[in-house]
Write a protein that holds these residues in place. Structure first.
Motif, PDB file in Angstrom:
ATOM      1  N   THR A  48       3.988   5.296   0.434  1.00  0.00           N
ATOM      2  CA  THR A  48       4.415   4.558  -0.756  1.00  0.00           C
ATOM      3  C   THR A  48       5.311   3.399  -0.342  1.00  0.00           C
ATOM      4  OG1 THR A  48       4.414   6.649  -1.970  1.00  0.00           O
ATOM      5  CG2 THR A  48       5.477   4.773  -3.026  1.00  0.00           C
ATOM      6  N   PHE A  49       5.092   2.234  -0.961  1.00  0.00           N
ATOM      7  CA  PHE A  49       5.919   1.067  -0.645  1.00  0.00           C
ATOM      8  C   PHE A  49       5.903   0.087  -1.811  1.00  0.00           C
ATOM      9  CE2 PHE A  49       1.716   0.862   1.244  1.00  0.00           C
ATOM     10  CZ  PHE A  49       1.195  -0.329   0.784  1.00  0.00           C
ATOM     11  N   TYR A  50       6.941  -0.739  -1.846  1.00  0.00           N
ATOM     12  CA  TYR A  50       7.067  -1.792  -2.854  1.00  0.00           C
ATOM     13  C   TYR A  50       6.756  -3.150  -2.224  1.00  0.00           C
ATOM     14  CZ  TYR A  50       9.366   1.238  -6.293  1.00  0.00           C
ATOM     15  OH  TYR A  50       9.647   2.221  -7.204  1.00  0.00           O
ATOM     16  N   ALA A  51       6.329  -4.073  -3.050  1.00  0.00           N
ATOM     17  CA  ALA A  51       6.123  -5.452  -2.588  1.00  0.00           C
ATOM     18  C   ALA A  51       7.478  -6.132  -2.450  1.00  0.00           C
ATOM     19  CB  ALA A  51       5.249  -6.220  -3.575  1.00  0.00           C
ATOM     20  N   ALA A  52       7.677  -6.831  -1.350  1.00  0.00           N
ATOM     21  CA  ALA A  52       8.912  -7.597  -1.146  1.00  0.00           C
ATOM     22  C   ALA A  52       8.757  -8.983  -1.762  1.00  0.00           C
ATOM     23  CB  ALA A  52       9.233  -7.707   0.335  1.00  0.00           C
ATOM     24  N   SER A  53       9.858  -9.549  -2.173  1.00  0.00           N
ATOM     25  CA  SER A  53       9.814 -10.880  -2.780  1.00  0.00           C
ATOM     26  C   SER A  53       9.606 -11.949  -1.709  1.00  0.00           C
ATOM     27  CB  SER A  53      11.125 -11.155  -3.517  1.00  0.00           C
ATOM     28  OG  SER A  53      11.183 -12.504  -3.921  1.00  0.00           O
ATOM     29  N   PRO A  54       8.764 -12.940  -1.981  1.00  0.00           N
ATOM     30  CA  PRO A  54       8.606 -14.065  -1.043  1.00  0.00           C
ATOM     31  C   PRO A  54       9.893 -14.862  -0.849  1.00  0.00           C
ATOM     32  CG  PRO A  54       6.805 -14.023  -2.646  1.00  0.00           C
ATOM     33  CD  PRO A  54       7.834 -13.040  -3.112  1.00  0.00           C
ATOM     34  N   ASP A  55      10.884 -14.665  -1.744  1.00  0.00           N
ATOM     35  CA  ASP A  55      12.168 -15.360  -1.588  1.00  0.00           C
ATOM     36  C   ASP A  55      12.834 -15.012  -0.260  1.00  0.00           C
ATOM     37  OD1 ASP A  55      11.761 -16.447  -4.035  1.00  0.00           O
ATOM     38  OD2 ASP A  55      13.220 -15.210  -5.098  1.00  0.00           O
ATOM     39  N   ASN A 124     -12.806   7.612   0.836  1.00  0.00           N
ATOM     40  CA  ASN A 124     -11.651   8.410   1.249  1.00  0.00           C
ATOM     41  C   ASN A 124     -10.361   7.589   1.301  1.00  0.00           C
ATOM     42  OD1 ASN A 124     -13.106  10.998   2.099  1.00  0.00           O
ATOM     43  ND2 ASN A 124     -14.185   9.456   3.296  1.00  0.00           N
ATOM     44  N   TYR A 125     -10.397   6.407   0.703  1.00  0.00           N
ATOM     45  CA  TYR A 125      -9.271   5.461   0.814  1.00  0.00           C
ATOM     46  C   TYR A 125      -9.087   4.789  -0.529  1.00  0.00           C
ATOM     47  CZ  TYR A 125      -7.019   1.051   2.373  1.00  0.00           C
ATOM     48  OH  TYR A 125      -6.195  -0.042   2.542  1.00  0.00           O
ATOM     49  N   LYS A 126      -7.893   4.872  -1.068  1.00  0.00           N
ATOM     50  CA  LYS A 126      -7.658   4.219  -2.360  1.00  0.00           C
ATOM     51  C   LYS A 126      -6.186   3.838  -2.493  1.00  0.00           C
ATOM     52  CE  LYS A 126      -7.334   8.708  -4.727  1.00  0.00           C
ATOM     53  NZ  LYS A 126      -7.878   9.533  -5.822  1.00  0.00           N
ATOM     54  N   THR A 127      -5.940   2.848  -3.352  1.00  0.00           N
ATOM     55  CA  THR A 127      -4.588   2.395  -3.640  1.00  0.00           C
ATOM     56  C   THR A 127      -4.344   2.530  -5.137  1.00  0.00           C
ATOM     57  OG1 THR A 127      -5.425   0.122  -3.778  1.00  0.00           O
ATOM     58  CG2 THR A 127      -4.419   0.810  -1.694  1.00  0.00           C
ATOM     59  N   ILE A 128      -3.152   2.985  -5.478  1.00  0.00           N
ATOM     60  CA  ILE A 128      -2.800   3.243  -6.873  1.00  0.00           C
ATOM     61  C   ILE A 128      -1.426   2.639  -7.152  1.00  0.00           C
ATOM     62  CG2 ILE A 128      -2.350   5.027  -8.602  1.00  0.00           C
ATOM     63  CD1 ILE A 128      -4.134   6.894  -6.985  1.00  0.00           C
ATOM     64  N   LYS A 129      -1.272   2.062  -8.335  1.00  0.00           N
ATOM     65  CA  LYS A 129       0.035   1.584  -8.782  1.00  0.00           C
ATOM     66  C   LYS A 129       0.742   2.722  -9.493  1.00  0.00           C
ATOM     67  CE  LYS A 129       2.321  -1.962 -11.575  1.00  0.00           C
ATOM     68  NZ  LYS A 129       2.121  -3.130 -12.468  1.00  0.00           N
ATOM     69  N   THR A 130       1.908   3.096  -9.009  1.00  0.00           N
ATOM     70  CA  THR A 130       2.642   4.193  -9.619  1.00  0.00           C
ATOM     71  C   THR A 130       3.321   3.726 -10.907  1.00  0.00           C
ATOM     72  OG1 THR A 130       4.747   3.762  -8.496  1.00  0.00           O
ATOM     73  CG2 THR A 130       3.112   5.056  -7.292  1.00  0.00           C
ATOM     74  N   LYS A 131       3.810   4.678 -11.677  1.00  0.00           N
ATOM     75  CA  LYS A 131       4.468   4.330 -12.943  1.00  0.00           C
ATOM     76  C   LYS A 131       5.785   3.607 -12.711  1.00  0.00           C
ATOM     77  CE  LYS A 131       6.718   8.856 -13.436  1.00  0.00           C
ATOM     78  NZ  LYS A 131       6.894  10.020 -14.327  1.00  0.00           N
ATOM     79  N   TYR A 132       6.293   3.643 -11.464  1.00  0.00           N
ATOM     80  CA  TYR A 132       7.538   2.944 -11.136  1.00  0.00           C
ATOM     81  C   TYR A 132       7.283   1.588 -10.475  1.00  0.00           C
ATOM     82  CZ  TYR A 132       9.445   7.589 -11.993  1.00  0.00           C
ATOM     83  OH  TYR A 132       9.776   8.790 -12.568  1.00  0.00           O
ATOM     84  N   GLY A 133       6.019   1.155 -10.470  1.00  0.00           N
ATOM     85  CA  GLY A 133       5.701  -0.173  -9.951  1.00  0.00           C
ATOM     86  C   GLY A 133       5.538  -0.255  -8.445  1.00  0.00           C
ATOM     87  N   ALA A 134       5.389   0.880  -7.783  1.00  0.00           N
ATOM     88  CA  ALA A 134       5.158   0.894  -6.334  1.00  0.00           C
ATOM     89  C   ALA A 134       3.669   1.015  -6.048  1.00  0.00           C
ATOM     90  CB  ALA A 134       5.915   2.048  -5.684  1.00  0.00           C
ATOM     91  N   LEU A 135       3.297   0.750  -4.806  1.00  0.00           N
ATOM     92  CA  LEU A 135       1.906   0.898  -4.383  1.00  0.00           C
ATOM     93  C   LEU A 135       1.788   2.200  -3.594  1.00  0.00           C
ATOM     94  CD1 LEU A 135      -0.447  -1.837  -3.052  1.00  0.00           C
ATOM     95  CD2 LEU A 135      -0.407   0.377  -1.954  1.00  0.00           C
ATOM     96  N   LEU A 136       0.895   3.066  -4.046  1.00  0.00           N
ATOM     97  CA  LEU A 136       0.629   4.340  -3.379  1.00  0.00           C
ATOM     98  C   LEU A 136      -0.713   4.236  -2.662  1.00  0.00           C
ATOM     99  CD1 LEU A 136       1.267   7.365  -2.865  1.00  0.00           C
ATOM    100  CD2 LEU A 136       0.084   7.869  -5.011  1.00  0.00           C
ATOM    101  N   LEU A 137      -0.684   4.347  -1.342  1.00  0.00           N
ATOM    102  CA  LEU A 137      -1.908   4.261  -0.540  1.00  0.00           C
ATOM    103  C   LEU A 137      -2.283   5.674  -0.095  1.00  0.00           C
ATOM    104  CD1 LEU A 137      -2.746   1.565   2.076  1.00  0.00           C
ATOM    105  CD2 LEU A 137      -3.241   3.942   2.575  1.00  0.00           C
TER     106      LEU A 137
END
Length: 362
Positions: A48-55, A124-137
């Motif tokens: 699980t990880f969040y996207a970092a800001s390009p800033d 066997n590989y998927k990505t999901i957006k969690t309810k907290y806005g993170a990416l679950l791989l």
């Protein structure tokens, strides 16, 4: 006459075929149990990880001591990670890195090998957006260690590609600044040479003070001339002051020379002073812009060479210890229920296909 059916008829028909139904359900149950036992276990690894800001990859604007910097990215940044996660580069990086052709038992020489191995991986590989806005791989595999390794490698590759996108944009921006700086420097050099030639032609050494110098010189010389002429006129009345007359006549001649010189310089200087000052202002603005661009380029280059995070890791993938599928009890239960229902349907069909023939014979 149409045949009429009710629930009691159906129950009586099922009771008539009771033994066959029991045998059928028992056989289906046994086959489903054996089939589920033959199915391989799959293990699910998650990261699980969040996207970092390009800033985080942008330099601080010149002149600002502080600025608000977003740490976490928004939905657009997360969507970019989703796109990268399912891209050709990530999928075939995983395929090549983990030799998934052999792992999935796919013949490389087959004309559809790339398509088959990609589809097998995507199954066997998927990505999901969690309810907290993170990416679950999520990665599933028969080998739990392989599942964890693929998940972590995919996350690292996603971050690398996300960084490359930003780095490429920064590289293009640096190239643009370089090209603009070259153009501005050439323009500044050309303007400087033209200004130097114009100053030399007009005898200008300082456009800001030179006008005042010659104006003051002209005013002082004019005043001296008038004073000297007045004294000459006065002393001419007295022959005894002949030396004073000569001395003030010399002063008057010197003042006239200064007036002529100042007037000459001003006549040469005046027609071009406006153009000179305009060129000096333009050159000053150009120098300021070049200095600012150089500082921005310096900051961009430092930012380009410095590492930055494209995502924030919440959880790395660990080796799973519990299988994720198959759910054998559910498979057996569903298969048995469906088998029972189909058996009942078969009984109903057989009974009602034979019924008209029996009634007709009766």
């Amino acid at each position: 006459m149409d045949n009429e059916y009710n629930l009691s008829d159906l129950l009586s028909q099922l009771l008539k075929w009771k033994k066959q139904l029991i045998w059928a359900v028992a056989i289906i149950f046994t086959i489903s149990v054996l089939g589920s036992l033959l199915m391989p276990n799959y293990y699910q690894a998650e990261t699980t990880f969040y996207a970092a800001s390009p800033d985080l990859a942008k330099p601080i604007p010149i002149g600002d001591d502080e600025k608000d910097v977003r740490i976490y990215g928004d939905d657009n940044d997360l969507d970019r990670l989703f796109t990268i996660a399912s891209s050709y580069d990530v999928l075939f990086f995983l395929i090549d890195s983990f030799d998934l052709y052999n792992h999935y038992d796919i013949d490389r020489d087959n004309s559809k090998a790339k398509f088959k191995v990609k589809e097998e991986l995507l199954a066997n590989y998927k990505t999901i957006k969690t309810k907290y806005g993170a990416l679950l791989l999520i990665v599933e595999d028969k080998d739990p260690a392989m599942a964890a390794n693929i998940a972590n490698a995919a996350r690292e590759k996603i971050e690398q590609l996300a960084q490359n996108i930003v780095k490429e944009s920064q590289g293009k921006l640096i190239s643009n600044y370089d090209a603009n700086l070259i153009k501005k420097q050439v323009l500044s050099d050309s303007l400087g040479k033209a200004l130097l030639r114009l100053k030399e032609t007009a005898g200008i050494f300082d456009s800001r003070s030179q006008s005042g110098i010659y104006t003051n010189l002209l005013a002082e010389a004019t005043s001296d001339l008038e004073d000297a002429n007045g004294k000459v006129s006065f002393y001419k009345k007295y022959p005894a002051y002949r030396d004073s007359v000569i001395r003030y006549m010399a002063v008057a001649m010197g003042a006239q020379g200064k007036i002529q010189k100042a007037t000459k310089e001003l006549e040469r200087y005046a027609p071009v002073i406006s153009e000179v000052r305009q060129m000096e202002q333009e050159q000053g603005r150009l120098h300021d812009q070049i200095s600012l661009d150089k500082e921005r380029l310096k900051q961009l280059s430092a930012t380009y060479n410095a590492p930055f995070s494209a995502l924030h890791i919440v959880e790395k993938a660990d080796i799973p210890v519990q299988k994720s599928r198959p759910k054998r009890s559910i498979i057996v239960l569903l298969a048995t229920m469906i088998g029972f229902m189909l058996s009942c349907l078969a009984v109903f069909v057989l009974e009602n296909v034979n019924r008209p023939a029996v009634q007709k014979n009766a």
